[in-house]
Design a protein around this motif. Sequence first.
Motif, PDB file in Angstrom:
ATOM      1  N   GLU A   1     -46.624 -37.476 -33.192  1.00 16.44           N
ATOM      2  CA  GLU A   1     -45.961 -38.432 -33.499  1.00 16.44           C
ATOM      3  C   GLU A   1     -44.791 -38.662 -33.079  1.00 16.44           C
ATOM      4  OE1 GLU A   1     -43.904 -36.022 -37.356  1.00 16.44           O
ATOM      5  OE2 GLU A   1     -46.334 -34.955 -36.005  1.00 16.44           O
ATOM      6  N   MET A   2     -44.496 -39.930 -33.992  1.00 12.96           N
ATOM      7  CA  MET A   2     -43.217 -40.963 -33.644  1.00 12.96           C
ATOM      8  C   MET A   2     -42.629 -41.663 -34.238  1.00 12.96           C
ATOM      9  SD  MET A   2     -43.726 -42.566 -30.255  1.00 12.96           S
ATOM     10  CE  MET A   2     -44.619 -44.342 -31.308  1.00 12.96           C
ATOM     11  N   GLY A   3     -41.494 -41.250 -34.991  1.00 14.01           N
ATOM     12  CA  GLY A   3     -40.731 -41.817 -36.057  1.00 14.01           C
ATOM     13  C   GLY A   3     -41.631 -41.101 -37.753  1.00 14.01           C
TER      14      GLY A   3
ATOM     15  N   ALA B   1     -42.211 -62.143 -28.877  1.00 15.42           N
ATOM     16  CA  ALA B   1     -41.976 -60.663 -28.854  1.00 15.42           C
ATOM     17  C   ALA B   1     -41.590 -60.194 -29.143  1.00 15.42           C
ATOM     18  CB  ALA B   1     -42.517 -60.534 -26.902  1.00 15.42           C
ATOM     19  N   GLN B   2     -41.504 -58.882 -29.530  1.00 15.00           N
ATOM     20  CA  GLN B   2     -40.038 -57.905 -29.239  1.00 15.00           C
ATOM     21  C   GLN B   2     -40.240 -57.418 -28.079  1.00 15.00           C
ATOM     22  OE1 GLN B   2     -39.396 -57.601 -31.920  1.00 15.00           O
ATOM     23  NE2 GLN B   2     -39.863 -56.621 -33.660  1.00 15.00           N
ATOM     24  N   ARG B   3     -38.924 -57.244 -28.298  1.00 11.42           N
ATOM     25  CA  ARG B   3     -38.308 -56.879 -26.288  1.00 11.42           C
ATOM     26  C   ARG B   3     -37.626 -55.319 -26.673  1.00 11.42           C
ATOM     27  NH1 ARG B   3     -34.830 -60.731 -22.168  1.00 11.42           N
ATOM     28  NH2 ARG B   3     -34.272 -58.447 -20.689  1.00 11.42           N
ATOM     29  N   VAL B   4     -37.988 -54.309 -25.505  1.00 16.32           N
ATOM     30  CA  VAL B   4     -36.981 -52.913 -25.929  1.00 16.32           C
ATOM     31  C   VAL B   4     -36.759 -52.973 -24.328  1.00 16.32           C
ATOM     32  CG1 VAL B   4     -36.861 -50.401 -26.398  1.00 16.32           C
ATOM     33  CG2 VAL B   4     -38.272 -52.176 -27.927  1.00 16.32           C
ATOM     34  N   ASN B   5     -35.808 -52.553 -24.198  1.00 15.44           N
ATOM     35  CA  ASN B   5     -34.933 -52.580 -22.176  1.00 15.44           C
ATOM     36  C   ASN B   5     -35.049 -50.571 -22.497  1.00 15.44           C
ATOM     37  OD1 ASN B   5     -34.761 -54.679 -21.707  1.00 15.44           O
ATOM     38  ND2 ASN B   5     -32.686 -54.727 -21.996  1.00 15.44           N
ATOM     39  N   ILE B   6     -35.870 -49.940 -21.435  1.00 20.83           N
ATOM     40  CA  ILE B   6     -36.169 -48.753 -21.488  1.00 20.83           C
ATOM     41  C   ILE B   6     -36.236 -48.176 -20.422  1.00 20.83           C
ATOM     42  CG2 ILE B   6     -37.425 -48.628 -24.109  1.00 20.83           C
ATOM     43  CD1 ILE B   6     -40.071 -47.879 -22.454  1.00 20.83           C
ATOM     44  N   SER B   7     -35.918 -46.636 -20.334  1.00 27.46           N
ATOM     45  CA  SER B   7     -35.915 -45.995 -19.102  1.00 27.46           C
ATOM     46  C   SER B   7     -36.967 -45.372 -19.401  1.00 27.46           C
ATOM     47  CB  SER B   7     -35.022 -45.271 -18.584  1.00 27.46           C
ATOM     48  OG  SER B   7     -35.547 -44.358 -17.821  1.00 27.46           O
TER      49      SER B   7
ATOM     50  N   LYS C   1     -38.101 -42.514 -17.010  1.00 29.55           N
ATOM     51  CA  LYS C   1     -37.685 -41.520 -16.450  1.00 29.55           C
ATOM     52  C   LYS C   1     -36.504 -40.248 -17.184  1.00 29.55           C
ATOM     53  CE  LYS C   1     -35.946 -40.489 -12.316  1.00 29.55           C
ATOM     54  NZ  LYS C   1     -35.606 -40.975 -10.207  1.00 29.55           N
ATOM     55  N   THR C   2     -35.311 -41.933 -18.368  1.00 29.40           N
ATOM     56  CA  THR C   2     -34.260 -40.946 -18.349  1.00 29.40           C
ATOM     57  C   THR C   2     -34.476 -40.816 -19.951  1.00 29.40           C
ATOM     58  OG1 THR C   2     -32.918 -43.066 -18.523  1.00 29.40           O
ATOM     59  CG2 THR C   2     -32.456 -42.113 -16.639  1.00 29.40           C
ATOM     60  N   GLY C   3     -35.342 -41.795 -20.758  1.00 20.66           N
ATOM     61  CA  GLY C   3     -35.284 -41.275 -21.738  1.00 20.66           C
ATOM     62  C   GLY C   3     -34.510 -42.428 -22.288  1.00 20.66           C
ATOM     63  N   ARG C   4     -34.241 -43.193 -21.984  1.00 21.03           N
ATOM     64  CA  ARG C   4     -33.327 -44.405 -22.474  1.00 21.03           C
ATOM     65  C   ARG C   4     -34.346 -45.260 -23.378  1.00 21.03           C
ATOM     66  NH1 ARG C   4     -31.875 -49.629 -22.230  1.00 21.03           N
ATOM     67  NH2 ARG C   4     -29.254 -50.572 -22.278  1.00 21.03           N
ATOM     68  N   ALA C   5     -33.125 -45.445 -24.938  1.00 20.20           N
ATOM     69  CA  ALA C   5     -33.921 -46.111 -25.853  1.00 20.20           C
ATOM     70  C   ALA C   5     -35.570 -46.552 -26.343  1.00 20.20           C
ATOM     71  CB  ALA C   5     -33.107 -47.680 -25.305  1.00 20.20           C
ATOM     72  N   VAL C   6     -35.829 -45.483 -25.398  1.00 18.69           N
ATOM     73  CA  VAL C   6     -37.263 -44.955 -25.964  1.00 18.69           C
ATOM     74  C   VAL C   6     -37.279 -44.694 -27.418  1.00 18.69           C
ATOM     75  CG1 VAL C   6     -39.713 -43.882 -26.188  1.00 18.69           C
ATOM     76  CG2 VAL C   6     -37.700 -44.100 -24.020  1.00 18.69           C
TER      77      VAL C   6
ATOM     78  N   ALA D   1     -41.860 -54.122 -23.071  1.00 16.89           N
ATOM     79  CA  ALA D   1     -40.643 -52.896 -22.203  1.00 16.89           C
ATOM     80  C   ALA D   1     -40.685 -53.072 -21.199  1.00 16.89           C
ATOM     81  CB  ALA D   1     -41.773 -51.195 -23.178  1.00 16.89           C
ATOM     82  N   PHE D   2     -39.500 -53.396 -21.166  1.00 18.76           N
ATOM     83  CA  PHE D   2     -38.977 -53.613 -19.685  1.00 18.76           C
ATOM     84  C   PHE D   2     -38.296 -52.180 -19.065  1.00 18.76           C
ATOM     85  CE2 PHE D   2     -38.469 -58.146 -21.158  1.00 18.76           C
ATOM     86  CZ  PHE D   2     -39.225 -58.401 -20.046  1.00 18.76           C
ATOM     87  N   ASN D   3     -38.859 -51.792 -18.165  1.00 18.15           N
ATOM     88  CA  ASN D   3     -39.049 -49.360 -18.294  1.00 18.15           C
ATOM     89  C   ASN D   3     -38.159 -50.129 -17.089  1.00 18.15           C
ATOM     90  OD1 ASN D   3     -39.670 -47.328 -18.018  1.00 18.15           O
ATOM     91  ND2 ASN D   3     -40.977 -47.100 -16.675  1.00 18.15           N
ATOM     92  N   LYS D   4     -37.660 -49.053 -16.452  1.00 15.34           N
ATOM     93  CA  LYS D   4     -36.554 -48.581 -15.057  1.00 15.34           C
ATOM     94  C   LYS D   4     -35.580 -49.181 -15.042  1.00 15.34           C
ATOM     95  CE  LYS D   4     -40.724 -48.497 -12.285  1.00 15.34           C
ATOM     96  NZ  LYS D   4     -41.457 -48.089 -11.047  1.00 15.34           N
ATOM     97  N   TRP D   5     -34.219 -49.351 -16.637  1.00 17.79           N
ATOM     98  CA  TRP D   5     -33.516 -50.142 -17.209  1.00 17.79           C
ATOM     99  C   TRP D   5     -32.466 -49.284 -16.133  1.00 17.79           C
ATOM    100  CZ3 TRP D   5     -33.550 -55.003 -18.455  1.00 17.79           C
ATOM    101  CH2 TRP D   5     -32.180 -55.126 -19.036  1.00 17.79           C
ATOM    102  N   ASP D   6     -32.344 -47.547 -16.046  1.00 16.72           N
ATOM    103  CA  ASP D   6     -31.164 -47.480 -15.772  1.00 16.72           C
ATOM    104  C   ASP D   6     -31.371 -47.725 -13.590  1.00 16.72           C
ATOM    105  OD1 ASP D   6     -34.170 -46.221 -15.151  1.00 16.72           O
ATOM    106  OD2 ASP D   6     -33.734 -44.577 -14.101  1.00 16.72           O
TER     107      ASP D   6
END
Length: 464
Positions: A244-246, A346-352, A354-359, A317-322
Motif C-alpha cells: 500500500e502506497m499513497g 519518461a518520468q524521472r525520480v532521484n531516490i535513495s 537506503k536512506t528513503g530519500r524521495a521514495v 528511478a536514479f537510485n543511490k542519490w545519497d
Amino acid sequence: MSDNNTWFDETDWEIEGFSEEIGSGPPPVVAVVGRPNVGKSTLVNRILGRREAVVQDVPGVTRDRVSYDAVWIGRRFVVQDTGGWEPDAKGLQQLVAEQASVAMRTADAVVLVVDTVVGATAGDEAAARILRRSGKPVFLAANKVDSEKAEADAAALWSLGLGQPYAISAMHGRGVAELLDAVVSALPPAAESASRGEGPRRVALVGKPNVGKSSLLNRLAGDQRSVVHEVPGTTVDPVDSFIEMGGKVWRFVDTAGLRRKVRQASGHEYYAAVRTRGAIDAAEVAVVLVDAAEPLTEQDQRVLSMVIEAGRALVLAFNKWDLVDEERRYLLEREVDRDLVQVRWAQRVNISAKTGRAVHKLVPALEQALTSWDTRIPTGRLNAWITEVIAATPPPVRGGRQPRILFATQASARPPTFVLFTTGFLEAGYRRFLERRLRETFGFQGSPIRINVRMREKRGARPH
C-alpha cells in the motif's frame, strides 16, 4: 483534410481485421513453449506463414522470446516463440520451468510442443506440472506426427495430464488448423487479455544486478508497514508483493531470480534476461532503477529497450542519490542528455532506497505514467490537431510527390497507438516530429507512443 468524409473510402485500403483492431485494446497472447528441437519455431512459422499475418517482429535480448502479430479466422493475437534455449544437461529442468512459468504469467493461452518421436521426457513433465497449475488454457501439440505409428505415439501423451494431444506436423502443416481453432476459441476478448487485467496496477522493478531493486522493494514494504500479502509460487516462480502506497494497493511483480544466485555461471545473463523480460511483460508500468553514482551502462540501455519494445509505461528511478556529489551530478546530466534521448518522455525520480530519500515521489510518477498509458484521444480532436500540424509543416516530398495524411485514429491505448492513413510513405524523421508534437499537445508523459502508417493502395494495383 476536408470536413466532408466522402474522401475517406475504406475500400482504398487492404486491411485485414482493421475494424476489429480499432479500439479493441491489446490482443491476447499465445506462448509456444517446449524443449529445444521439438519444433517450436517451425510451428510459429507455420502459424504465421499460413496467414501471412506478420505485422512486426520484436526481438528481445539474445536467446530470449520473440513476439509476432498473427491473425487466425479473423482473430488477432500475439504469438510468443520461446525458442533458443541452449541448456546444459544440469540446467535443463530449471530452464524449462523458467520459460513455462514466465509464459503462464504473461500469456492468455499456452501451447506446449512435445516431440512425439522422442516421447514425453522429464523436461516435458516438469513443464506440464507447472502449466497445469497456471489456470490458463494449455494445449498440447504432439509434433512430428507423419505416420500411423506416430499417431499411436501421440495418444500416449495423454499421460502428461494436459488433456487431448493435438497430433500435428509443424513441418507439413498437418493438424495445425485444428490446433489453432481450439486455441483461438479459448482466447479472451482483446480487452480482457492478461495485459488488461483488473485489480491493483502492476509494477515491475527492473534494472541491472546490484542496482538496489530488493532494497527499494523492502523500503517500500517496510516504511509503509503494510504489505497486504505475499503470493508465493513454486521455487522457480516469481513472488509478487502487494504494497500500500499513497492510499492505494500496488502489485509489485517481482523477479525473485534476480536475487537468487544461479549455479551455472554461463547461463546467468540468460536467466536474468528471461526474468527481467517476464517481469516487464507481466507489468503495466516498469520502474527502471539506474545507479546514479556510476556511469550509465549498456545493461541500463538494454533494460530500457525491453520496456519500450514491450510498450509499457516507464518511470526512471536514479537510485543511490545519497552517494552523488556535485561533480557526479553534472556528469550524470550530460550522460542522460547523450544516452537517454529515446526516453526523454519518461518520468524521472532521484531516490535513495537506503536512506528513503524521495521514495514517496514514486507514487505520483507511477500515477502520471499510467494515466498517459491509458489515454485515448477522440478521433475528431485528433484529426483537427493533425490538420493544423500538417498545414504548418507538411510531410517532406518523396520521389517527386508529397504524401498526404488523409485520416488519423487512435487504434488502442496501453500504449497509445495511432494509425495514419496516407497517400504515400512518411519518412521516419517526420514520424518522430509528429510524436514530439503529439507529446507537446496531449502530454503522454511516462508512456511510449506508437505511430503506424497505412498507405492507400493505388487503384487498379490490387490483385483480382
